[in-house]
Design an enzyme around this catalytic site. Structure first.
Site, PDB file in Angstrom:
ATOM      1  N   LYS A  83       0.858  -1.188   0.000  1.00 14.96           N
ATOM      2  CA  LYS A  83       0.000   0.000   0.000  1.00 14.96           C
ATOM      3  C   LYS A  83       0.890   1.232   0.000  1.00 14.96           C
ATOM      4  O   LYS A  83       1.754   1.391   0.886  1.00 14.96           O
ATOM      5  CB  LYS A  83      -0.865  -0.014   1.262  1.00 14.96           C
ATOM      6  CG  LYS A  83      -2.356   0.109   0.973  1.00 14.96           C
ATOM      7  CD  LYS A  83      -3.145  -0.004   2.258  1.00 14.96           C
ATOM      8  CE  LYS A  83      -4.582   0.375   2.043  1.00 14.96           C
ATOM      9  NZ  LYS A  83      -5.353   0.399   3.276  1.00 14.96           N
TER      10      LYS A  83
HETATM   11  O1  G3P Z   1      -8.076   0.951   5.012  1.00 15.06           O
HETATM   12  C1  G3P Z   1      -8.447   2.201   4.571  1.00 15.06           C
HETATM   13  C2  G3P Z   1      -9.853   2.626   4.872  1.00 15.06           C
HETATM   14  O2  G3P Z   1     -10.748   1.610   4.581  1.00 15.06           O
HETATM   15  C3  G3P Z   1     -10.076   3.367   6.143  1.00 15.06           C
HETATM   16  O3  G3P Z   1     -11.417   3.519   6.492  1.00 15.06           O
HETATM   17  O4  G3P Z   1     -13.201   4.152   8.081  1.00 15.06           O
HETATM   18  O5  G3P Z   1     -10.829   4.851   8.534  1.00 15.06           O
HETATM   19  O6  G3P Z   1     -12.123   5.919   6.706  1.00 15.06           O
HETATM   20  P1  G3P Z   1     -11.912   4.692   7.515  1.00 15.06           P
END
Ligand code: G3P
Length: 216
Positions: A83
């Site tokens: 990533k």
């Molecule tokens: O892994 C990246 C992403 O899915 C993060 O999600 O909920 O922290 O915006 P959030």
């Protein structure tokens, strides 16, 4: 459509894998920090649970550091997907890793122009964060629609990985738009299953069956 789980929690990953619908795992530094374990050990254990792409994020912000970290992580398992942040340095690293046959996932994507660049850099996956756009009153799903159209227009092979998913509707809309992958927290997987009419139906079937069983 592929289903990934967005967590670094081994118990949740095992539970989701046991359902039989899991195709991969995404992690990020925040999710990893919650587990209080050595990063490499954790990622290695996850690779032993799910046979699919496992995203592990680099911390460096410069090209050299990203590539160095990525090459070390890639040695852990063939399914490791690196990533990389959506920056110019991240794009450069993406091209280098793609050319070295290492899977990549360009993360923190918030615009169609970023997604276009990620595809041109040969990213395996591109991660638009829909929930975080919704959080600032901008439609995350409109971005998915734009990216899917752009990739179809030119036949880009990068897979659209819908991230920052907060609820089942994000998943359904992503499926309607033809996104390749959705990564979601375990609680969203659970919510996808639920419907009150299913519960009600099971309840009444069991009640009626009891009458059959009670017949002498
Ligand atoms: O892994 C990246 C992403 O899915 C993060 O999600 O909920 O922290 O915006 P959030």
């Amino acid at each position: 459509m592929k289903f990934f789980i967005d967590t670094a929690n081994v118990d949740e990953i095992k539970q989701a894998a046991s359902i039989g619908v899991l195709d991969g795992v995404t992690t990020n530094p925040t999710l990893v920090a919650r587990e209080n374990r050595k990063f490499e050990d954790l990622i290695k254990e996850i690779c032993g649970i799910v046979d699919g792409p496992i995203s592990a994020e680099v911390i460096s912000l410069e090209y050299d550091g990203m590539v160095k970290e990525a090459k070390k992580l890639a040695q852990i398992h063939k399914n490791i997907t690196i990533k990389l942040p959506m920056t110019l340095e991240g794009l450069k690293a993406c091209r280098t890793l793609t050319d070295a046959d290492i899977m990549t996932n360009m993360t923190l994507v918030f615009s169609p122009s970023q997604a276009l660049l990620a595809a041109k850099a040969g990213a395996t996956f591109v991660s638009p964060f829909v929930g975080r756009l919704d959080d600032i009153s901008t439609s995350g799903m409109d971005l998915i629609d734009q990216i899917v159209t752009i990739y179809e227009n030119y036949g880009y092979t990068s897979e659209v990985l819908v991230a920052s998913v907060r609820h089942p509707l994000h998943v359904v809309e992503a499926a309607m738009m033809g996104a390749d992958v959705v990564t979601m927290p375990f609680k969203v997987i659970e919510k996808l299953v639920k419907h009150p009419l299913t519960d009600k139906g099971i309840d009444s079937f069991l009640k009626d069956w009891k009458k059959v069983k009670d017949l002498k």
